[in-house]
Each structure stands twice: as C-alpha cells, then as structure tokens.
Write an enzyme that holds these catalytic residues in place. Sequence first.
Site, mmCIF file in Angstrom:
data_model
loop_
_atom_site.group_PDB
_atom_site.id
_atom_site.type_symbol
_atom_site.label_atom_id
_atom_site.label_comp_id
_atom_site.label_asym_id
_atom_site.label_seq_id
_atom_site.Cartn_x
_atom_site.Cartn_y
_atom_site.Cartn_z
ATOM 1 N N GLU A 173 -12.441 1.779 4.988
ATOM 2 C CA GLU A 173 -11.132 2.061 6.003
ATOM 3 C C GLU A 173 -11.308 3.486 6.187
ATOM 4 O O GLU A 173 -10.451 4.197 5.795
ATOM 5 C CB GLU A 173 -10.003 1.433 5.727
ATOM 6 C CG GLU A 173 -8.725 1.589 6.835
ATOM 7 C CD GLU A 173 -7.351 1.279 6.412
ATOM 8 O OE1 GLU A 173 -6.639 0.476 7.149
ATOM 9 O OE2 GLU A 173 -6.902 2.144 5.547
ATOM 10 N N GLU A 183 0.975 -1.374 -0.006
ATOM 11 C CA GLU A 183 -0.013 0.019 0.115
ATOM 12 C C GLU A 183 0.895 1.238 -0.172
ATOM 13 O O GLU A 183 1.473 1.428 1.109
ATOM 14 C CB GLU A 183 -0.836 0.126 1.306
ATOM 15 C CG GLU A 183 -1.831 1.149 1.460
ATOM 16 C CD GLU A 183 -2.807 1.160 2.565
ATOM 17 O OE1 GLU A 183 -3.753 1.697 2.448
ATOM 18 O OE2 GLU A 183 -2.494 0.334 3.388
#
Length: 269
Positions: free
Chosen positions: A246, A154
């Site tokens: 998220e 990420e």
Amino acid sequence: MSRLKLSAVHALAKDVEFRVVIKAPLERVLKKLQEYGYDGIEYNISNPYEVDVVELKRKTRNHGLGVAAISTGLSYLRYGYSLSSRDEHERNMAIKFFKKYIEIAEKLEAYKVVIGLARGRCKGDCSDALRRLEESLKILDDYAGEQGVILVFEPLNRYETDLINKLEDALNLISKYENVKILFDTFHMMLEEKNVYEAILRAGNTIGHFHVADSNRLAPGMGMLDWEKIIYRLLRTGYKGYISVESRIEPDLDTMLRVSAETLKPLLI
C-alpha cells in the site's frame, strides 16, 4: 506448506482521492499483478453495496489471484461514515457497511476486513469516541465470528487520525474481542513507534494482516527500511498470509509493482 504471499491494494472507487492505492482499470491491474508474480489483490471498496461480488471473484480467479483482504478506508473518505461518529445515523451506517464488507470477505474467501480510517477521529473527545468505537466493534466482532471472518484493526499515524495511533493502544483495544486482530502497517508504525522492527515482535501473534510501504511511503525498496529485517521478524511471529503493498504509485504503476516484487519476493518463504 503455508508461506508468505504478496498482494497489492486496489481501489474499487476511482472518484475518491487517496494516493496510496492503485486506481488503474481492474483488468489492467489484475494482469500486471499476474505478470509480476503477485499472489493476490486487496480490494479497497468505498461502497460494498455497489460491488458485483460474483463477477469480481470470477475476474480475480481468472488471473490466478486470491483476495488478501477487504479494505474500507474509501468509505470514510467518500461518505464520512465512522464507527466512532457522534452522529448516530453515520455510526449506524458505518456498522451496516462493515457487516456487508464482512459478507463480501467471506464470499471472496478473503476472510479479513480492515478497520483503518473508518474508525473515525476523536475531534477533542477521545474518551467518548473510544467508547462508541468499542460498542461498534462489539457488534461487528460478533457478526464477523458468525461469518468466519476476522477484523484487522490498523494503528494509523497521527497525521491521519487522532484515535489510536500507538501499537500498545491498539493491542489494548483488540484484547476485548474474539475476532479482532492487528493490521501492522510498516509506514504508520515507523512514524509512531521507537523501533518499527521491534514493534513487529511486540505485536507478535496478534498480527492478522500486514501492509508495507517504505520510509517515504514509496514502494518497498525505494526508501530506507531494511526489508530483510522486517520479514525475518514477521516470520518469527508465526504470521502466515499476505503482505499487501500500500504505497504511493510513483513514478508509475509498473515501477511500483516491479520494485516491490523484486524487493520482497526473494524474502517470502
């Protein structure tokens, strides 16, 4: 036919401060996800050796949910272990943890392990930190391949790490491995890329997982991002899998889950 599926990130560690994961009791979270029509849940685990995998799998399946991925950032926040650490013991502990995360991902049939905060920070020495990260990833790439799992790396915004913020740097990194793909997070990429919508197309078929939060890191639909445009571009890449919420849990858990579902589910095909 495969389709895009909706999940949300839940923390399996209530004593670690992190504002963008759900921290409510697990049974309540599973029930809420089922109620709002989610397809799965993503578990952020601070210590993989503390998890009863059999029981976790049973509870998840009892609510008709799959496991989208295994996240790992809480391990960094709790212990400071990172894959690029100057301290050999801390780096080896991070590798040990990630091997266990990989095993858990296989057992829970998630088959994805997130590398986010646990990649560490440069702290003024990016070339050496990157070398250590690459060496750690080589070990984990081989192990993930043996387990039938992929690692999803990420790119994070500059306020959370100084080691690999831009998509292009992440793409260059993962090109060295067989079992590492990109985790594209709309919030981070909005901060780091000129155009978050076009960045999705640049990432293309390297996208192995997808995190969503709006421009203010609230639930999708509570900010300024164009979610129809985002999902359309994601579909153009050929991605099939989970989209994991998220975001900050504001104003409350029910609102966050409901607004996310109302915004995204009509677009998932």
